[in-house]
Design a protein around this motif. Structure first.
Motif, mmCIF file in Angstrom:
data_model
loop_
_atom_site.group_PDB
_atom_site.id
_atom_site.type_symbol
_atom_site.label_atom_id
_atom_site.label_comp_id
_atom_site.label_asym_id
_atom_site.label_seq_id
_atom_site.Cartn_x
_atom_site.Cartn_y
_atom_site.Cartn_z
ATOM 1 N N ALA A 168 1.084 -1.283 -0.159
ATOM 2 C CA ALA A 168 -0.032 0.055 0.040
ATOM 3 C C ALA A 168 1.015 1.236 -0.258
ATOM 4 O O ALA A 168 0.507 2.272 -0.594
ATOM 5 C CB ALA A 168 -0.746 -0.014 1.463
ATOM 6 N N LYS A 169 1.977 1.282 0.608
ATOM 7 C CA LYS A 169 2.891 2.379 0.940
ATOM 8 C C LYS A 169 3.991 2.393 0.568
ATOM 9 O O LYS A 169 5.034 3.034 0.920
ATOM 10 C CB LYS A 169 2.643 3.062 2.345
ATOM 11 C CG LYS A 169 1.469 3.356 2.772
ATOM 12 C CD LYS A 169 1.016 4.143 3.863
ATOM 13 C CE LYS A 169 0.000 4.779 4.352
ATOM 14 N NZ LYS A 169 -0.192 5.684 5.586
ATOM 15 N N SER A 170 4.409 1.446 -0.217
ATOM 16 C CA SER A 170 5.929 0.916 -0.660
ATOM 17 C C SER A 170 6.012 0.493 -2.114
ATOM 18 O O SER A 170 5.121 -0.428 -2.328
ATOM 19 C CB SER A 170 6.638 0.387 0.411
ATOM 20 O OG SER A 170 6.283 -0.979 0.508
ATOM 21 N N LEU A 171 7.249 0.477 -2.393
ATOM 22 C CA LEU A 171 7.434 0.081 -3.896
ATOM 23 C C LEU A 171 9.014 -0.657 -3.451
ATOM 24 O O LEU A 171 9.760 0.514 -3.332
ATOM 25 C CB LEU A 171 7.337 0.889 -4.945
ATOM 26 C CG LEU A 171 7.801 0.326 -6.310
ATOM 27 C CD1 LEU A 171 6.724 -0.357 -6.916
ATOM 28 C CD2 LEU A 171 8.465 1.225 -7.401
ATOM 29 N N SER A 172 9.297 -1.904 -3.683
ATOM 30 C CA SER A 172 10.597 -2.506 -3.319
ATOM 31 C C SER A 172 10.966 -3.201 -4.445
ATOM 32 O O SER A 172 10.298 -3.815 -5.285
ATOM 33 C CB SER A 172 10.244 -3.442 -2.129
ATOM 34 O OG SER A 172 9.953 -3.089 -1.105
ATOM 35 N N THR A 173 12.347 -3.175 -4.816
ATOM 36 C CA THR A 173 13.061 -3.702 -5.994
ATOM 37 C C THR A 173 14.390 -4.362 -5.361
ATOM 38 O O THR A 173 14.988 -4.031 -4.510
ATOM 39 C CB THR A 173 13.279 -2.899 -7.109
ATOM 40 O OG1 THR A 173 14.521 -1.836 -6.600
ATOM 41 C CG2 THR A 173 12.379 -2.159 -7.679
ATOM 42 N N GLU A 174 14.286 -5.693 -5.641
ATOM 43 C CA GLU A 174 15.437 -6.599 -5.413
ATOM 44 C C GLU A 174 16.275 -7.046 -6.859
ATOM 45 O O GLU A 174 15.495 -7.428 -7.540
ATOM 46 C CB GLU A 174 15.045 -7.861 -4.628
ATOM 47 C CG GLU A 174 16.306 -8.601 -4.328
ATOM 48 C CD GLU A 174 15.860 -10.179 -3.633
ATOM 49 O OE1 GLU A 174 16.309 -10.187 -2.614
ATOM 50 O OE2 GLU A 174 15.205 -10.644 -4.254
ATOM 51 N N LEU A 175 17.638 -6.475 -7.027
ATOM 52 C CA LEU A 175 18.147 -6.812 -7.999
ATOM 53 C C LEU A 175 19.320 -7.732 -7.726
ATOM 54 O O LEU A 175 20.247 -7.657 -6.851
ATOM 55 C CB LEU A 175 18.963 -5.575 -8.557
ATOM 56 C CG LEU A 175 19.807 -5.838 -9.971
ATOM 57 C CD1 LEU A 175 19.022 -6.302 -10.928
ATOM 58 C CD2 LEU A 175 20.560 -4.632 -10.118
#
Ligand SMILES: O=P(O)(O)OC[C@H]1O[C@@H](O)[C@H](O)[C@@H](O)[C@@H]1O
Length: 313
Positions: A168-175
């Protein structure tokens, strides 16, 4: 015994088959399409220029768009409908140029260097390998592997996995970058995030004390220094690398939002605003990029992982 007659396909199966044909022609991962379609909150659609685009929709009302071309997140709308990312008005969606906006990848070179500016990952088709939905929060994992285009510039076998997760309140990325070659390689990388902003009112906090490499005036000969300010603002052209930056930085976008960027293993930050070099849009965004400026060396079979989380209050 003859071949048994085929049962006619249902309408749903015909639509799925047509989608698979369409996307496999352009080199996209078709094998993953059915599982991707079956995941709530994860949808494969056509975006601008009819390019394949994944739309993530969270139960909390946020939404994110990710183009397979470049593995580029182009939109992160929080539940009030505000898009916190910015795509430049000069962007093209025809694969002739990288998408200039959102969160383009810089890989395997941040640059300047011997490869094309910011490397080739933002110019290639990524494919979908996995999707999931945990308690209403969707995620998709994209993959990039070497091919003739990358090999012509950088002759190594590699795999990059990029997981984009929305809450709802975050956008995460893992590379995760893995050396799938028989010889070692090294790379530099960044997530070149464009935040929607009113650049005259925007600021970045959390970088005081960092060693800086100021690329203004000459990006090829950056000037070493140290950041003395608590708050970085954008009164003119800004292009500066912050080495060994902290794991959390805050952006005030000047539009009423404060965004926290938390990271693990992205050691550096780049802050950029082109000012009059891009007269048409410089007032509308700032770039704050999690980066790995000094080369990461990977032996065969070794991997490197970095996580970026964008949070809004
Ligand atoms: O226009 P591009 O290739 O996306 O790059 C934009 C800018 O990206 C920044 O990360 C660099 O520090 C700048 O030097 C560069 O000009």
């Amino acid at each position: 015994m003859g071949i048994p007659p085929r049962r006619p396909l249902s309408k749903k199966a015909r639509t799925l088959q047509a989608k698979k044909r369409r996307f496999s022609r352009s080199g996209m991962a078709s094998a993953s399409l059915s599982s991707e379609i079956a995941t709530p909150g994860v949808k494969l659609t056509e975006g601008e220029g009819r390019l394949p685009k994944v739309v993530l929709t969270s139960a909390g009302g946020s939404e994110a768009d990710i183009y397979l071309f470049g593995g580029c997140v182009t939109s992160w709308k929080v539940s009030n409908g505000k898009d916190l990312l910015f795509v430049r008005p000069d962007s093209v969606f025809n694969k002739q140029k990288p998408i200039s906006g959102g969160i383009p990848h810089c890989f395997p070179q941040f640059g300047p260097g011997t490869l094309q500016q910011h490397g080739f990952a933002r110019n290639m088709d990524w494919s979908i390998t996995q999707s999931e939905n945990v308690d209403g929060d969707p995620a998709v994992t994209l993959e990039l592997k070497d091919g003739p285009y990358s090999r012509s510039m950088w002759d190594y076998s590699f795999q990059a996995l990029y997981k984009v997760s929305l809450k709802a309140k975050s956008l995460s990325t893992e590379l995760i970058v893995t050396n799938t070659d028989k010889k070692p390689f090294s790379f530099s990388t960044a997530l070149h995030t464009y935040f929607r902003a009113s650049s005259g009112a925007a600021s970045v906090r959390g970088l005081k004390g960092c060693k800086t490499l100021n690329k203004d005036p000459d990006p090829k000969n950056p000037i070493e220094g140290k950041e003395e300010r608590d708050t970085i603002t954008f009164p003119g052209f800004v292009d500066c690398i912050y080495l060994d930056a902290p794991a959390e930085v805050h952006i005030d976008n000047g539009l009423g939002d404060v965004i926290a960027i938390k990271n693990s293993n992205w050691s550096d930050v780049v802050v950029w605003n082109p000012h009059l070099q891009m007269e048409a849009c410089y007032k509308d965004f700032i770039c704050v990029e999690n980066a790995k400026i000094n080369n990461v060396q990977l032996e065969p079979k070794q991997s490197w992982t970095a996580i970026q989380k964008l949070f809004i209050d």
